[in-house]
Design a protein around this motif. Sequence first.
Motif, PDB file in Angstrom:
ATOM      1  N   VAL A  46     -35.320  -2.089  43.407  1.00  0.00           N
ATOM      2  CA  VAL A  46     -34.929  -0.986  42.536  1.00  0.00           C
ATOM      3  C   VAL A  46     -33.404  -0.888  42.591  1.00  0.00           C
ATOM      4  CG1 VAL A  46     -35.048   1.510  42.222  1.00  0.00           C
ATOM      5  CG2 VAL A  46     -37.092   0.234  42.857  1.00  0.00           C
ATOM      6  N   GLY A  79     -35.694   4.336  49.782  1.00  0.00           N
ATOM      7  CA  GLY A  79     -36.882   4.331  50.636  1.00  0.00           C
ATOM      8  C   GLY A  79     -37.642   5.640  50.510  1.00  0.00           C
ATOM      9  N   PHE A 101     -34.637  16.432  53.843  1.00  0.00           N
ATOM     10  CA  PHE A 101     -33.926  17.414  54.670  1.00  0.00           C
ATOM     11  C   PHE A 101     -32.686  16.884  55.381  1.00  0.00           C
ATOM     12  CE2 PHE A 101     -38.481  18.481  54.776  1.00  0.00           C
ATOM     13  CZ  PHE A 101     -38.451  19.773  54.274  1.00  0.00           C
ATOM     14  N   PHE A 127     -40.323  14.332  50.291  1.00  0.00           N
ATOM     15  CA  PHE A 127     -40.469  15.793  50.230  1.00  0.00           C
ATOM     16  C   PHE A 127     -39.285  16.468  50.900  1.00  0.00           C
ATOM     17  CE2 PHE A 127     -41.520  16.699  54.643  1.00  0.00           C
ATOM     18  CZ  PHE A 127     -42.073  15.509  55.103  1.00  0.00           C
ATOM     19  N   ILE A 146     -34.707  -5.742  52.014  1.00  0.00           N
ATOM     20  CA  ILE A 146     -33.813  -4.854  51.259  1.00  0.00           C
ATOM     21  C   ILE A 146     -33.486  -3.635  52.118  1.00  0.00           C
ATOM     22  CG2 ILE A 146     -33.502  -3.561  49.099  1.00  0.00           C
ATOM     23  CD1 ILE A 146     -36.237  -5.044  48.249  1.00  0.00           C
ATOM     24  N   GLY A 195     -31.849   0.048  52.094  1.00  0.00           N
ATOM     25  CA  GLY A 195     -31.309   1.184  51.349  1.00  0.00           C
ATOM     26  C   GLY A 195     -30.427   1.977  52.300  1.00  0.00           C
ATOM     27  N   GLY A 196     -30.941   3.133  52.751  1.00  0.00           N
ATOM     28  CA  GLY A 196     -30.196   3.944  53.721  1.00  0.00           C
ATOM     29  C   GLY A 196     -30.451   3.522  55.160  1.00  0.00           C
ATOM     30  N   GLY A 197     -31.355   2.567  55.373  1.00  0.00           N
ATOM     31  CA  GLY A 197     -31.637   2.076  56.734  1.00  0.00           C
ATOM     32  C   GLY A 197     -32.294   3.121  57.627  1.00  0.00           C
ATOM     33  N   HIS A 198     -32.947   4.132  57.030  1.00  0.00           N
ATOM     34  CA  HIS A 198     -33.522   5.213  57.828  1.00  0.00           C
ATOM     35  C   HIS A 198     -35.019   5.060  58.076  1.00  0.00           C
ATOM     36  CE1 HIS A 198     -29.925   7.386  58.400  1.00  0.00           C
ATOM     37  NE2 HIS A 198     -30.492   8.556  58.618  1.00  0.00           N
ATOM     38  N   ASN A 199     -35.613   3.980  57.594  1.00  0.00           N
ATOM     39  CA  ASN A 199     -37.047   3.847  57.846  1.00  0.00           C
ATOM     40  C   ASN A 199     -37.283   3.659  59.343  1.00  0.00           C
ATOM     41  OD1 ASN A 199     -39.615   2.013  58.129  1.00  0.00           O
ATOM     42  ND2 ASN A 199     -39.790   3.227  56.276  1.00  0.00           N
ATOM     43  N   TYR A 201     -48.212  10.246  55.985  1.00  0.00           N
ATOM     44  CA  TYR A 201     -47.076   9.934  55.112  1.00  0.00           C
ATOM     45  C   TYR A 201     -46.599   8.510  55.367  1.00  0.00           C
ATOM     46  CZ  TYR A 201     -42.481  10.620  52.860  1.00  0.00           C
ATOM     47  OH  TYR A 201     -41.369  10.514  52.047  1.00  0.00           O
ATOM     48  N   GLY A 220     -31.659   7.382  52.929  1.00  0.00           N
ATOM     49  CA  GLY A 220     -31.499   6.670  51.661  1.00  0.00           C
ATOM     50  C   GLY A 220     -32.446   7.198  50.594  1.00  0.00           C
TER      51      GLY A 220
HETATM   52  C1  LIG Z   1     -33.575  11.426  60.033  1.00  0.00           C
HETATM   53  C2  LIG Z   1     -34.622  11.227  58.984  1.00  0.00           C
HETATM   54  C3  LIG Z   1     -34.974  12.266  58.171  1.00  0.00           C
HETATM   55  C4  LIG Z   1     -35.945  12.100  57.191  1.00  0.00           C
HETATM   56  N1  LIG Z   1     -36.267  13.153  56.400  1.00  0.00           N
HETATM   57  C5  LIG Z   1     -37.167  12.980  55.414  1.00  0.00           C
HETATM   58  C6  LIG Z   1     -37.473  14.042  54.529  1.00  0.00           C
HETATM   59  O1  LIG Z   1     -36.935  15.126  54.642  1.00  0.00           O
HETATM   60  N2  LIG Z   1     -38.361  13.816  53.545  1.00  0.00           N
HETATM   61  C7  LIG Z   1     -38.971  12.607  53.388  1.00  0.00           C
HETATM   62  O2  LIG Z   1     -39.753  12.467  52.462  1.00  0.00           O
HETATM   63  N3  LIG Z   1     -38.717  11.590  54.218  1.00  0.00           N
HETATM   64  C8  LIG Z   1     -37.830  11.750  55.220  1.00  0.00           C
HETATM   65  N4  LIG Z   1     -37.563  10.720  56.065  1.00  0.00           N
HETATM   66  C9  LIG Z   1     -38.292   9.465  55.921  1.00  0.00           C
HETATM   67  C10 LIG Z   1     -37.622   8.596  54.867  1.00  0.00           C
HETATM   68  O3  LIG Z   1     -38.142   8.928  53.613  1.00  0.00           O
HETATM   69  C11 LIG Z   1     -37.910   7.121  55.155  1.00  0.00           C
HETATM   70  O4  LIG Z   1     -37.378   6.810  56.416  1.00  0.00           O
HETATM   71  C12 LIG Z   1     -37.336   6.194  54.104  1.00  0.00           C
HETATM   72  O5  LIG Z   1     -37.887   4.911  54.290  1.00  0.00           O
HETATM   73  C13 LIG Z   1     -35.832   6.115  54.191  1.00  0.00           C
HETATM   74  O6  LIG Z   1     -35.290   5.407  53.133  1.00  0.00           O
HETATM   75  P1  LIG Z   1     -34.035   4.442  53.355  1.00  0.00           P
HETATM   76  O7  LIG Z   1     -33.622   3.923  52.029  1.00  0.00           O
HETATM   77  O8  LIG Z   1     -33.047   5.121  54.210  1.00  0.00           O
HETATM   78  O9  LIG Z   1     -34.785   3.325  54.192  1.00  0.00           O
HETATM   79  P2  LIG Z   1     -34.586   1.790  54.474  1.00  0.00           P
HETATM   80  O10 LIG Z   1     -34.897   1.655  55.921  1.00  0.00           O
HETATM   81  O11 LIG Z   1     -33.312   1.252  53.998  1.00  0.00           O
HETATM   82  O12 LIG Z   1     -35.750   1.170  53.584  1.00  0.00           O
HETATM   83  C14 LIG Z   1     -37.085   1.596  53.686  1.00  0.00           C
HETATM   84  C15 LIG Z   1     -38.004   0.712  52.845  1.00  0.00           C
HETATM   85  O13 LIG Z   1     -37.646   0.840  51.474  1.00  0.00           O
HETATM   86  C16 LIG Z   1     -37.322  -0.446  50.941  1.00  0.00           C
HETATM   87  N5  LIG Z   1     -36.190  -0.310  50.046  1.00  0.00           N
HETATM   88  C17 LIG Z   1     -34.989   0.250  50.328  1.00  0.00           C
HETATM   89  N6  LIG Z   1     -34.205   0.171  49.258  1.00  0.00           N
HETATM   90  C18 LIG Z   1     -34.908  -0.441  48.294  1.00  0.00           C
HETATM   91  C19 LIG Z   1     -34.634  -0.813  46.959  1.00  0.00           C
HETATM   92  N7  LIG Z   1     -33.467  -0.563  46.402  1.00  0.00           N
HETATM   93  N8  LIG Z   1     -35.601  -1.424  46.239  1.00  0.00           N
HETATM   94  C20 LIG Z   1     -36.801  -1.700  46.787  1.00  0.00           C
HETATM   95  N9  LIG Z   1     -37.113  -1.377  48.054  1.00  0.00           N
HETATM   96  C21 LIG Z   1     -36.178  -0.758  48.789  1.00  0.00           C
HETATM   97  C22 LIG Z   1     -36.948  -1.282  52.142  1.00  0.00           C
HETATM   98  O14 LIG Z   1     -37.106  -2.639  51.886  1.00  0.00           O
HETATM   99  C23 LIG Z   1     -37.904  -0.767  53.172  1.00  0.00           C
HETATM  100  O15 LIG Z   1     -39.166  -1.390  53.004  1.00  0.00           O
HETATM  101  C24 LIG Z   1     -36.588  10.853  57.041  1.00  0.00           C
HETATM  102  C25 LIG Z   1     -36.230   9.798  57.867  1.00  0.00           C
HETATM  103  C26 LIG Z   1     -35.260   9.981  58.832  1.00  0.00           C
HETATM  104  C27 LIG Z   1     -34.917   8.858  59.723  1.00  0.00           C
END
Ligand SMILES: Cc1cc2nc3c(=O)[nH]c(=O)nc-3n(C[C@H](O)[C@H](O)[C@H](O)COP(=O)(O)OP(=O)(O)OC[C@H]3O[C@@H](n4cnc5c(N)ncnc54)[C@H](O)[C@@H]3O)c2cc1C
Length: 471
Positions: free
Chosen positions: A208, A150, A142, A157, A80, A82-86, A425, A147
């Motif tokens: 979700v 994630g 921040f 935070f 899955i 979401g924002g692809g930021h993991n 974290y 996304g």
């Molecule tokens: C530049 C940057 C800044 C950041 N700043 C912060 C910050 O200020 N505070 C903080 O707490 N964290 C921060 N993070 C960390 C961030 O919380 C994680 O990278 C998080 O995983 C990003 O979510 P995403 O949806 O973009 O990730 P994705 O890479 O899309 O997904 C991450 C995980 O969540 C799962 N997932 C995604 N969508 C769903 C869904 N709909 N249902 C079930 N599972 C799902 C995916 O399968 C994967 O396992 C930052 C990360 C980056 C890269």
Amino acid sequence: MRARTMEGREIELKPDAFDGLRLRLRGPMFLPGDVGYEESRTVWNAMIDRKPAVVARCLGIADVIACVKFARENDILLCIKGGGHNIAGLAIADGALMLDMSLMRGVWVDAKRKVAHAQAGCLLGDVDRETQVHGLAAILGFVSLTGIAGLTLGGGFGYLTRRWGWTSDNVVGMDVVTADARLVRANSDENTDLFWGLLGGGGNFGVVTGIDYMLYPVGPEVVGGVVAWPASEAHKVLELYRTLADKAPPELTLIALMRPAPPAPWLPKEMHGKPIVALLACYSGRPEEGEKAVASIKAFGKPIGDVLVRRPYAQLQSLLDATQPKGRRYYWKSEYLPRIEPALCEKVIEHAARIRSPHSAVILFQIEGALNQLGDEHSPVGNRDARYVLNAAGSWEQPGEDRANVEWARDAWNDMKSFSTGGTYINFLTEDEGPERIEAALGRGLARLAEVKAKWDPQNVFRTNRNIKPA
Ligand SMILES: Cc1cc2nc3c(=O)[nH]c(=O)nc-3n(C[C@H](O)[C@H](O)[C@H](O)COP(=O)(O)OP(=O)(O)OC[C@H]3O[C@@H](n4cnc5c(N)ncnc54)[C@H](O)[C@@H]3O)c2cc1C
């Protein structure tokens, strides 16, 4: 066409294997070679290069249900995005059926109840944009391009955490498509065990599709931004940080960082690339009080740049975006800290001086406050003793520089981890961090999470995450 089973076995499929899925979807579907496939499969961290067998860009909950059903019926691995930021690239898996949630970005604000319903493909900026129309805000991170899914599923935070806790502490409900492809509601009245697991236990229990956030009056104007000094001032500036942060009211969140100066227009050209120390602040209460709260920062020594001013809250939320672009290579090492000790500040200075790339940084985030007031049992995000977050954040451009930059982050972490609470974290863990680091992140909640997993996903359909094995 190659794909993987849920157990990870490689299989060969007929070219028309996904035709049946295409017929069941309202959103588009991409196979390797289709326009849209490459964009979907790439994530923020360019160190991650994986190829799903097929991408379904879901347009609604029915598409999500169709994907889960199809994967179950055909034994295809699911992932899955979401924002692809993991940073570990958990959104993408080789050979998987990937649910790309990026078309599900609706936000509905109930200003009277102070609740926003956001579809799970939203980025943080989508939610801030809509909630700020009403002078309200959710507790998010921040960088506006991250996304919500994630971030929230791992805790979350940001600038408002000191006042209101982890992002997940401020979720009032989620809509979830379960492993048996049913849509359920999880909140404090319905499916309470699932709800508990989702508040920090990662995306282990289902897809979700929507998240309801509690909102608080913030902005539209706050005092926020950055002040920077040359790194030669770091001892004094970090001491200022230590003392100010220690007595800061909950409305004020302070972040200290050391890095080579980025080529930002508010910094003098001759400083670009030179080592700096900077304090980032957000005062989320009344701007007049915020100006008083940050006056000692602005008056300190001789800053080389100062953009700590009254500004729209939504603008502050995207101030750091350009420093973290998609497509660079990233490697982080992170710990929660109980306090900032002078000896730690010395180490921060030492390791910042060894940074190997113009984009890397050592960062201290202040998070102490509301999150410390709940018990560990409240939700799996735990870490209720965390008051700061330390991040040795490596960021560079060329694959040939991987080793030097990864080593820098690891060395910095090895040298500073003795200052940790022992916790870390979950959302900052990199690809190479294994079970002992998941234990450090979720330790106290792991046994209960395994029980929730056994009830809601006994066959471990949702496994391309920080996986919790069913009890
Ligand atoms: C530049 C940057 C800044 C950041 N700043 C912060 C910050 O200020 N505070 C903080 O707490 N964290 C921060 N993070 C960390 C961030 O919380 C994680 O990278 C998080 O995983 C990003 O979510 P995403 O949806 O973009 O990730 P994705 O890479 O899309 O997904 C991450 C995980 O969540 C799962 N997932 C995604 N969508 C769903 C869904 N709909 N249902 C079930 N599972 C799902 C995916 O399968 C994967 O396992 C930052 C990360 C980056 C890269």
